[in-house]
Design an enzyme around this catalytic site. Structure first.
Site, PDB file in Angstrom:
ATOM      1  N   ARG A 165       1.010  -1.117   0.098  1.00  0.00           N
ATOM      2  CA  ARG A 165       0.081   0.020   0.058  1.00  0.00           C
ATOM      3  C   ARG A 165       0.914   1.321  -0.039  1.00  0.00           C
ATOM      4  O   ARG A 165       0.613   2.087   0.725  1.00  0.00           O
ATOM      5  CB  ARG A 165      -1.020   0.090   1.234  1.00  0.00           C
ATOM      6  CG  ARG A 165      -1.808  -1.111   1.441  1.00  0.00           C
ATOM      7  CD  ARG A 165      -3.030  -1.174   0.404  1.00  0.00           C
ATOM      8  NE  ARG A 165      -3.819  -2.494   0.699  1.00  0.00           N
ATOM      9  CZ  ARG A 165      -3.688  -3.695   0.062  1.00  0.00           C
ATOM     10  NH1 ARG A 165      -2.632  -4.130  -0.524  1.00  0.00           N
ATOM     11  NH2 ARG A 165      -4.590  -4.715   0.835  1.00  0.00           N
ATOM     12  N   SER A 240     -10.999   0.129   3.550  1.00  0.00           N
ATOM     13  CA  SER A 240     -10.280  -0.215   4.843  1.00  0.00           C
ATOM     14  C   SER A 240      -9.539   1.271   5.170  1.00  0.00           C
ATOM     15  O   SER A 240      -9.085   1.829   4.334  1.00  0.00           O
ATOM     16  CB  SER A 240      -9.096  -1.177   4.494  1.00  0.00           C
ATOM     17  OG  SER A 240      -9.413  -2.331   4.059  1.00  0.00           O
ATOM     18  N   GLU A 336      -4.821   4.232   6.042  1.00  0.00           N
ATOM     19  CA  GLU A 336      -4.757   4.031   4.631  1.00  0.00           C
ATOM     20  C   GLU A 336      -5.419   5.160   3.841  1.00  0.00           C
ATOM     21  O   GLU A 336      -4.832   5.534   2.967  1.00  0.00           O
ATOM     22  CB  GLU A 336      -5.466   2.697   4.475  1.00  0.00           C
ATOM     23  CG  GLU A 336      -5.065   2.365   2.905  1.00  0.00           C
ATOM     24  CD  GLU A 336      -5.498   0.971   2.549  1.00  0.00           C
ATOM     25  OE1 GLU A 336      -5.178   0.123   3.205  1.00  0.00           O
ATOM     26  OE2 GLU A 336      -6.491   0.812   1.837  1.00  0.00           O
TER      27      GLU A 336
END
Ligand code: FAD
Ligand code: NAP
Length: 340
Positions: A165, A240, A336
């Site tokens: 990520r 998320s 995130e």
């Protein structure tokens, strides 16, 4: 032709559905539009935010600058041979639309990334990933414009510095690089399928599919996601909210002693990935609602807007979760979602 609007609502342009306004707003349909924009005096005096589908953004206030919406379209084969195809996609193409195009053509590599919302151009930003596949596994290169230098740049996959990520676009090139297209390298035959995630495996078994193809994997991913994740059109969310943390083997041993059921997966360099959703659930947050915000009932990593929340309330909820996880497990959850 550039069309700059003022005082534009972003409520329908972010999947949390947060009502905020952009002082200026402009949609970019090709690189020439962007280069024209860079020459305007307005450009030099304002902060800039590049917006794709708004599915990984939390707005906590009005944006006092220019929001540049990425709308460059186009799917084009750059090169192909008997076994592979190099496909260029404009940054403003829908990511899921791109996946469906490839599955339809029988091109393999991104079927596990079915149904991820947002645009193709945002996919490299956090190196999108799901069910054991990451964008970096198929990305050949990224093209775009350096917003400070006004020059076109071509980056190889290696130059994008992809991680879990992560990418260069979240660090050195953050906020100063507009991605205009991405090029993917996909397989036309001998596809390498990833069915190791339990959920995919279970669906294929239930459907009695013993030798799956790329469409079977895509269909399985779509059905799992539909059954588990909230649809942003019905319940505001940005997927998320936190990243899965990674820890050393010593930290993992300490955690296992105190919490024998903790889920973990081997990661790079003797590190282990811990499922952040489990940590949040153990702190009692799963399904909890506070006023207009909450933690989704099926998936603790997903924070939701029940309709009238503002971004600050969602951020407060995220901070409370971080505090509890830190206290119980000694682990700091990193966000995130991009906060503005
Ligand atoms: P935006 O939210 O608009 O932008 C995200 C960031 O990228 C911002 O910082 C923005 O400034 C920057 N950006 C956008 N476009 C450009 C561009 N052209 N050039 C430069 N910078 C740009 N993510 C995963 O990785 N895996 C998943 O499985 C996944 N599932 C999700 C499920 C749901 C229900 C939701 C709502 C989200 C999910 N996400 C997932 C998160 C999100 O969809 C991805 O991160 C997606 O790539 C974001 O795309 P976007 O176009 O909406 O980007
Ligand atoms: P899940 O299958 O319940 O698994 C929980 C976590 O454990 C996931 O985060 C996953 O890590 C990890 N995991 C599970 N099986 C694994 C395996 N065989 N090998 C390595 N790691 C494993 O997860 P979920 O929440 O339903 O999500 C399914 C997939 O979709 C995941 O890959 C997840 O990342 C992705 N997803 C992402 C978002 C987002 O916004 N980023 C939103 C929804 C779903 P990974 O996350 O590293 O895969």
């Amino acid at each position: 032709m550039l069309h700059i609007e003022e005082n534009v609502s972003l409520a329908s342009l972010n999947t949390f559905g947060i009502e905020v306004k952009a002082k200026y707003f402009v949609s970019i349909y090709n690189e020439s539009d962007l280069l024209e924009l860079l020459k305007l005096p307005l450009w030099k005096s304002q902060p800039v935010l590049i917006l794709g589908g708004g599915s990984n953004i939390l707005f906590t206030r009005d944006f006092d600058g220019i929001v540049v919406q990425s709308c460059i379209k186009g799917l084009e084969i750059q090169e192909e041979n008997e076994s592979e195809v190099w496909l260029r996609a404009g940054a403003g193409e829908s990511w899921h639309g791109l996946v469906m195009h490839c599955v339809g053509k029988g091109w393999g590599g991104i079927e596990n990334l079915s149904l991820i919302p947002g645009t193709a151009g945002a996919a490299p930003i956090q190196n999108i990933g799901a069910y054991g596949v990451e964008l970096k596994d198929v990305l050949e290169s990224v093209d775009g414009v350096h917003l400070e230098q006004g020059t076109h740049l071509h980056l190889s996959a290696e130059e994008c510095q992809f991680g879990y990520r992560e990418s260069i676009f979240k660090h050195q090139l953050q906020k100063i690089f507009f991605i205009s297209s991405i090029t993917l390298r996909l397989t036309k035959k001998n596809h390498i399928l990833h069915t190791e995630y339990g959920a995919i495996h279970d669906v294929l078994e239930r459907r009695n599919i013993r030798t799956p193809g790329i469409r079977d994997v895509s269909d399985a991913v779509i059905s799992i996601r539909r059954s588990k994740l909230p649809d942003p059109a019905e319940l505001g969310n940005a997927g998320s909210f936190f990243k899965n943390p990674t820890v050393s083997d010593e930290v993992l041993e300490r955690l296992k002693r105190a919490h024998p059921a903790i889920p973990y997966y081997p990661f790079d360099n003797q590190q282990f990935k811990i499922a952040a959703g489990w940590l949040i659930e153990q702190c009692g947050w799963k399904g909890k609602r506070i006023g207009s915000v909450g933690v989704h009932v099926n998936q603790s990593l997903v924070l939701v807007n029940y309709g009238r929340a503002n971004g600050k309330e969602i951020l407060q909820l995220a901070n409370s979760i971080q505090r509890d996880v830190e206290q119980k497990f000694g682990i700091t959850l990193k966000m995130e979602v991009n906060i503005f």
